[in-house]
Design an enzyme around this catalytic site. Structure first.
Site, short mmCIF file in Angstrom:
data_model
loop_
_atom_site.label_atom_id
_atom_site.label_comp_id
_atom_site.label_asym_id
_atom_site.label_seq_id
_atom_site.Cartn_x
_atom_site.Cartn_y
_atom_site.Cartn_z
CE LYS A 120 15.43 -13.66 -27.50
NZ LYS A 120 15.35 -14.87 -28.34
CG ASP A 138 10.78 -16.64 -25.44
OD1 ASP A 138 9.71 -16.36 -24.85
OD2 ASP A 138 11.34 -17.73 -25.30
#
Length: 214
Positions: A120, A138
């Protein structure tokens, strides 16, 4: 119908958030990486408060690496998980110095090789700084995409994979931050603003009659 849903989604997000700028503050690729690493389990507002002080003196790999873990922990204590964050930031900075000549890698795949940098974080930085077409998923993006029914996955990683395969047109910097902002301020974890949302005509979460939406 899938194409119509995805196009309607991003037309609406473009209306809501004309300027899709990140809420984290930074002035260099390295500062961006540090800020994103610090933002785990923490609000961007709080990170900005900490980095506004930290970056005045410690905003390069060399300056971060010069700190002891205890010194850095004191500076980022209020962000939570400060022990691991300080440890990873120092290790990452040393790695940049020793393996990359103090320079930032410019692709997500290379960024993921750095200590403490997961998929991420790597994707967010590569997208924001280097305009690489990767999606950093996220908690907000994970929630929004699955609620809308644009993907159907159990993890952020799988969500990113499915979204990227199905909708490559929208795997970019602007789409990423608009999804984040939509999840942060509209499609919230608690009490989402479903009644006034233009996407509720096809939203899976709304159609299932979740009590919070009624």
């Amino acid at each position: 119908m899938e194409k119509q849903k995805i196009d309607l989604t991003f037309d609406y997000l473009s209306e809501l958030f004309e300027n899709a700028d990140p809420e984290l503050h930074y002035s260099s690729p390295f500062e961006c990486l540090v800020a994103v690493m610090l933002s785990a389990q923490c609000t961007d507002k709080r990170v900005n408060e900490v980095t506004s002080v930290l970056f005045k003196k410690y905003n390069t790999p060399q300056s971060i690496a010069s700190l002891s873990q205890e010194e850095l922990e004191k500076m980022i204590y209020s962000l939570g998980f400060y022990h691991n964050k300080a440890k990873n930031l120092i290790a990452m900075s040393n790695q940049l110095i020793n393996d990359y000549g103090g320079q930032m890698p410019t692709t997500a795949s290379e960024l993921k090789k750095l200590k403490g940098v997961g998929e991420k974080t790597a994707n967010v930085v590569a997208s924001a700084i280097y305009d690489e077409n990767v999606m950093g998923v996220d908690t907000h993006i994970f929630r929004v995409l699955n609620r809308l029914g644009l993907v159907n996955q159990k993890t952020p990683e799988k969500t990113g994979e499915e979204f990227s395969k199905k909708y490559p047109k929208y795997v970019n910097h602007d789409a990423h931050f608009r999804l984040v902002l939509f999840g942060r301020y509209h499609c919230t974890a608690r009490n989402p603003k479903c009644k006034n949302c233009k996407l509720n005509s096809f939203c899976k979460y709304y159609k299932e009659g979740v009590k919070k939406c009624l």
